[in-house]
Design a protein around this motif. Structure first.
Motif, PDB file in Angstrom:
ATOM      1  N   PRO A 161       5.481  14.871  -6.357  1.00  0.00           N
ATOM      2  CA  PRO A 161       4.648  13.665  -6.293  1.00  0.00           C
ATOM      3  C   PRO A 161       5.322  12.529  -5.527  1.00  0.00           C
ATOM      4  O   PRO A 161       6.554  12.454  -5.485  1.00  0.00           O
ATOM      5  CB  PRO A 161       4.473  13.296  -7.771  1.00  0.00           C
ATOM      6  CG  PRO A 161       5.708  13.828  -8.430  1.00  0.00           C
ATOM      7  CD  PRO A 161       6.043  15.086  -7.701  1.00  0.00           C
ATOM      8  N   LEU A 162       4.512  11.660  -4.929  1.00  0.00           N
ATOM      9  CA  LEU A 162       5.004  10.544  -4.134  1.00  0.00           C
ATOM     10  C   LEU A 162       4.618   9.244  -4.821  1.00  0.00           C
ATOM     11  O   LEU A 162       3.443   8.978  -5.048  1.00  0.00           O
ATOM     12  CB  LEU A 162       4.403  10.599  -2.721  1.00  0.00           C
ATOM     13  CG  LEU A 162       4.689  11.886  -1.933  1.00  0.00           C
ATOM     14  CD1 LEU A 162       3.924  11.875  -0.622  1.00  0.00           C
ATOM     15  CD2 LEU A 162       6.174  12.057  -1.693  1.00  0.00           C
ATOM     16  N   LYS A 163       5.604   8.441  -5.136  1.00  0.00           N
ATOM     17  CA  LYS A 163       5.369   7.193  -5.871  1.00  0.00           C
ATOM     18  C   LYS A 163       4.639   6.188  -4.995  1.00  0.00           C
ATOM     19  O   LYS A 163       4.986   5.986  -3.840  1.00  0.00           O
ATOM     20  CB  LYS A 163       6.707   6.595  -6.338  1.00  0.00           C
ATOM     21  CG  LYS A 163       6.559   5.284  -7.099  1.00  0.00           C
ATOM     22  CD  LYS A 163       7.910   4.751  -7.569  1.00  0.00           C
ATOM     23  CE  LYS A 163       7.763   3.421  -8.282  1.00  0.00           C
ATOM     24  NZ  LYS A 163       9.068   2.895  -8.771  1.00  0.00           N
ATOM     25  N   ARG A 164       3.626   5.547  -5.567  1.00  0.00           N
ATOM     26  CA  ARG A 164       2.873   4.512  -4.870  1.00  0.00           C
ATOM     27  C   ARG A 164       3.466   3.144  -5.211  1.00  0.00           C
ATOM     28  O   ARG A 164       3.553   2.762  -6.379  1.00  0.00           O
ATOM     29  CB  ARG A 164       1.405   4.534  -5.269  1.00  0.00           C
ATOM     30  CG  ARG A 164       0.554   3.488  -4.539  1.00  0.00           C
ATOM     31  CD  ARG A 164      -0.860   3.434  -5.085  1.00  0.00           C
ATOM     32  NE  ARG A 164      -1.558   4.686  -4.905  1.00  0.00           N
ATOM     33  CZ  ARG A 164      -2.181   5.045  -3.783  1.00  0.00           C
ATOM     34  NH1 ARG A 164      -2.174   4.224  -2.736  1.00  0.00           N
ATOM     35  NH2 ARG A 164      -2.794   6.205  -3.698  1.00  0.00           N
ATOM     36  N   TYR A 165       3.888   2.404  -4.184  1.00  0.00           N
ATOM     37  CA  TYR A 165       4.372   1.041  -4.371  1.00  0.00           C
ATOM     38  C   TYR A 165       3.273   0.025  -4.065  1.00  0.00           C
ATOM     39  O   TYR A 165       3.137  -0.971  -4.751  1.00  0.00           O
ATOM     40  CB  TYR A 165       5.578   0.772  -3.470  1.00  0.00           C
ATOM     41  CG  TYR A 165       6.838   1.502  -3.894  1.00  0.00           C
ATOM     42  CD1 TYR A 165       7.763   0.891  -4.731  1.00  0.00           C
ATOM     43  CD2 TYR A 165       7.092   2.799  -3.463  1.00  0.00           C
ATOM     44  CE1 TYR A 165       8.919   1.545  -5.120  1.00  0.00           C
ATOM     45  CE2 TYR A 165       8.240   3.467  -3.852  1.00  0.00           C
ATOM     46  CZ  TYR A 165       9.151   2.838  -4.680  1.00  0.00           C
ATOM     47  OH  TYR A 165      10.286   3.500  -5.068  1.00  0.00           O
ATOM     48  N   THR A 169       1.404   2.591   0.860  1.00  0.00           N
ATOM     49  CA  THR A 169       2.398   3.654   0.720  1.00  0.00           C
ATOM     50  C   THR A 169       1.746   5.018   0.911  1.00  0.00           C
ATOM     51  O   THR A 169       0.723   5.305   0.284  1.00  0.00           O
ATOM     52  CB  THR A 169       3.027   3.620  -0.688  1.00  0.00           C
ATOM     53  OG1 THR A 169       3.467   2.297  -0.996  1.00  0.00           O
ATOM     54  CG2 THR A 169       4.209   4.569  -0.759  1.00  0.00           C
ATOM     55  N   PRO A 170       2.289   5.878   1.773  1.00  0.00           N
ATOM     56  CA  PRO A 170       1.742   7.235   1.900  1.00  0.00           C
ATOM     57  C   PRO A 170       2.033   8.035   0.632  1.00  0.00           C
ATOM     58  O   PRO A 170       3.195   8.226   0.271  1.00  0.00           O
ATOM     59  CB  PRO A 170       2.484   7.808   3.110  1.00  0.00           C
ATOM     60  CG  PRO A 170       3.743   7.012   3.206  1.00  0.00           C
ATOM     61  CD  PRO A 170       3.414   5.646   2.693  1.00  0.00           C
ATOM     62  N   VAL A 171       0.992   8.482  -0.037  1.00  0.00           N
ATOM     63  CA  VAL A 171       1.180   9.158  -1.323  1.00  0.00           C
ATOM     64  C   VAL A 171       0.581  10.559  -1.356  1.00  0.00           C
ATOM     65  O   VAL A 171       0.606  11.228  -2.388  1.00  0.00           O
ATOM     66  CB  VAL A 171       0.587   8.320  -2.478  1.00  0.00           C
ATOM     67  CG1 VAL A 171       1.404   7.061  -2.681  1.00  0.00           C
ATOM     68  CG2 VAL A 171      -0.877   7.992  -2.237  1.00  0.00           C
ATOM     69  N   THR A 172       0.036  11.020  -0.246  1.00  0.00           N
ATOM     70  CA  THR A 172      -0.437  12.399  -0.161  1.00  0.00           C
ATOM     71  C   THR A 172       0.348  13.114   0.928  1.00  0.00           C
ATOM     72  O   THR A 172       0.889  12.483   1.841  1.00  0.00           O
ATOM     73  CB  THR A 172      -1.936  12.473   0.165  1.00  0.00           C
ATOM     74  OG1 THR A 172      -2.152  12.020   1.516  1.00  0.00           O
ATOM     75  CG2 THR A 172      -2.747  11.608  -0.798  1.00  0.00           C
ATOM     76  N   GLY A 173       0.388  14.430   0.837  1.00  0.00           N
ATOM     77  CA  GLY A 173       1.097  15.204   1.841  1.00  0.00           C
ATOM     78  C   GLY A 173       0.539  14.978   3.233  1.00  0.00           C
ATOM     79  O   GLY A 173       1.291  14.875   4.207  1.00  0.00           O
ATOM     80  N   PHE A 194       4.792  -1.027   2.946  1.00  0.00           N
ATOM     81  CA  PHE A 194       4.928   0.248   2.232  1.00  0.00           C
ATOM     82  C   PHE A 194       5.548   0.068   0.844  1.00  0.00           C
ATOM     83  O   PHE A 194       5.169   0.757  -0.098  1.00  0.00           O
ATOM     84  CB  PHE A 194       5.785   1.221   3.036  1.00  0.00           C
ATOM     85  CG  PHE A 194       5.033   1.964   4.108  1.00  0.00           C
ATOM     86  CD1 PHE A 194       3.889   1.427   4.681  1.00  0.00           C
ATOM     87  CD2 PHE A 194       5.463   3.202   4.552  1.00  0.00           C
ATOM     88  CE1 PHE A 194       3.194   2.109   5.673  1.00  0.00           C
ATOM     89  CE2 PHE A 194       4.778   3.892   5.536  1.00  0.00           C
ATOM     90  CZ  PHE A 194       3.649   3.349   6.100  1.00  0.00           C
ATOM     91  N   VAL A 195       6.528  -0.828   0.724  1.00  0.00           N
ATOM     92  CA  VAL A 195       7.207  -1.041  -0.556  1.00  0.00           C
ATOM     93  C   VAL A 195       6.743  -2.337  -1.221  1.00  0.00           C
ATOM     94  O   VAL A 195       6.631  -2.407  -2.432  1.00  0.00           O
ATOM     95  CB  VAL A 195       8.741  -1.059  -0.358  1.00  0.00           C
ATOM     96  CG1 VAL A 195       9.455  -1.320  -1.677  1.00  0.00           C
ATOM     97  CG2 VAL A 195       9.220   0.264   0.237  1.00  0.00           C
ATOM     98  N   HIS A 196       6.486  -3.357  -0.412  1.00  0.00           N
ATOM     99  CA  HIS A 196       5.950  -4.628  -0.913  1.00  0.00           C
ATOM    100  C   HIS A 196       5.002  -5.195   0.134  1.00  0.00           C
ATOM    101  O   HIS A 196       5.281  -5.121   1.337  1.00  0.00           O
ATOM    102  CB  HIS A 196       7.087  -5.611  -1.204  1.00  0.00           C
ATOM    103  CG  HIS A 196       6.650  -6.819  -1.970  1.00  0.00           C
ATOM    104  ND1 HIS A 196       6.007  -7.885  -1.377  1.00  0.00           N
ATOM    105  CD2 HIS A 196       6.754  -7.121  -3.295  1.00  0.00           C
ATOM    106  CE1 HIS A 196       5.744  -8.798  -2.293  1.00  0.00           C
ATOM    107  NE2 HIS A 196       6.173  -8.369  -3.460  1.00  0.00           N
ATOM    108  N   GLN A 197       3.912  -5.759  -0.311  1.00  0.00           N
ATOM    109  CA  GLN A 197       2.889  -6.248   0.612  1.00  0.00           C
ATOM    110  C   GLN A 197       3.428  -7.271   1.597  1.00  0.00           C
ATOM    111  O   GLN A 197       2.953  -7.367   2.733  1.00  0.00           O
ATOM    112  CB  GLN A 197       1.737  -6.883  -0.189  1.00  0.00           C
ATOM    113  CG  GLN A 197       0.952  -5.906  -1.050  1.00  0.00           C
ATOM    114  CD  GLN A 197      -0.027  -5.066  -0.246  1.00  0.00           C
ATOM    115  OE1 GLN A 197      -0.063  -5.136   0.974  1.00  0.00           O
ATOM    116  NE2 GLN A 197      -0.813  -4.251  -0.925  1.00  0.00           N
ATOM    117  N   ASP A 198       4.422  -8.050   1.195  1.00  0.00           N
ATOM    118  CA  ASP A 198       4.921  -9.133   2.046  1.00  0.00           C
ATOM    119  C   ASP A 198       6.005  -8.692   3.021  1.00  0.00           C
ATOM    120  O   ASP A 198       6.437  -9.481   3.863  1.00  0.00           O
ATOM    121  CB  ASP A 198       5.482 -10.271   1.180  1.00  0.00           C
ATOM    122  CG  ASP A 198       4.410 -10.923   0.316  1.00  0.00           C
ATOM    123  OD1 ASP A 198       3.223 -10.828   0.690  1.00  0.00           O
ATOM    124  OD2 ASP A 198       4.765 -11.502  -0.725  1.00  0.00           O
ATOM    125  N   ALA A 199       6.477  -7.459   2.896  1.00  0.00           N
ATOM    126  CA  ALA A 199       7.631  -7.007   3.686  1.00  0.00           C
ATOM    127  C   ALA A 199       7.252  -5.886   4.643  1.00  0.00           C
ATOM    128  O   ALA A 199       6.410  -5.033   4.344  1.00  0.00           O
ATOM    129  CB  ALA A 199       8.754  -6.549   2.765  1.00  0.00           C
TER     130      ALA A 199
END
Length: 268
Positions: A161-165, A169-173, A194-199
């Motif tokens: 599984p791929l963690k959604r931030y 964030t890409p969370v599917t294969g 990808f990790v934070h909306q502001d970054a």
């Protein structure tokens, strides 16, 4: 030496060191006992021995921290020391231009491990820290390393599984496979929120004398359209680090046309 349950003393010591995290670098013996599953008397004895050797240290309030002796030995034998030394002048140059976060990451298992980071007060939010880790699929550095890493690791990560931030964030294969293909095609990772909306993370590969990707140099900047202007700066610095890693004589012995150590290669 092994204990009655078959676990070695060394294994117990490793568990003690692993109890510390970047967020909690000082722990009581009771906390160490809880986190390691060791009896408090056993934890106390081992901690005392490690303190006497300098591998752990105690604060005035009796809380325990990693000792300077551990840092000294780890730094002295660090296999990535030459990489860090080669990268620092280029990271400093990028930092002067960008004025935000600049970091160097390497592949460690199924995560990206950050060896170095330069920052300034008031810079955009950044979840990374020196000796910190992030999943490969979510960070710009991780995507560069995954795109050029072992095929079996790539397939393993793609299965999830791929963690959604965030929503980006890409969370599917399928999403991740498309992102990795784009990284390989354009030569860098561009991760908007990808990790934070502001970054926004931008990373480029660092290659050794044989052309293998051994690290990723990245910046974390505010997530805004003008950030695209930073891409050439990051790519040029990553190529500079790659050339700095090449030992004298490397071009004649190993480099192929287009490799970082080949005379025909130019900075982007």
């Amino acid at each position: 030496m092994r204990t009655e349950n078959g676990e070695s003393v060394l294994a117990r010591i490793v568990r003690i060191f692993e109890a510390f995290t970047p967020e909690e670098s000082a722990l009581t013996v009771s906390a160490i006992s809880r986190r390691t599953g060791l009896h408090v008397a056993t934890a106390s004895r081992l901690v005392a021995e490690l303190v006497s050797c300098g591998f752990l240290t105690r604060d005035a309030d009796r809380r325990v921290r990693i000792g300077m002796r551990m840092w000294e030995l780890a730094t002295r034998a660090l296999p990535t020391l030459s990489l860090r030394n080669a990268a620092m002048p280029f990271m400093a140059g990028v930092h002067d231009v960008v004025g935000q976060h600049v970091q160097l990451g390497v592949l460690e298992g199924s995560e990206v491990l950050f060896l170095e980071r330069l920052s300034v007060p008031g810079a955009v939010i950044n979840y990374t820290s020196i000796a910190g880790r992030l999943p490969l699929h979510a960070s710009s550095s991780g995507l560069v390393l995954l795109a050029h890493g072992p095929a079996d690791l790539r397939e393993q990560v793609l299965k999830g599984p791929l963690k959604r931030y965030t929503s980006h964030t890409p969370v599917t294969g399928a999403q991740l496979r498309a992102v990795l293909a784009e990284v390989r095609r354009q030569g860098y990772a561009y991760c908007s929120g990808f990790v934070h909306q502001d970054a926004l993370g931008i990373a480029a590969p660092v290659r050794d004398a044989r052309g293998d990707v051994v690290a990723a140099l990245a910046v974390i900047v505010p997530n805004e359209p003008r950030a695209a202007a930073v891409v050439p700066v990051v790519r040029s610095a990553a190529r500079g680090v790659s050339r700095a890693l090449c030992a004298p004589g490397t071009p004649a012995l190993y480099a192929e046309p287009g490799d970082p150590c080949d005379g025909s290669a130019t900075a982007v």
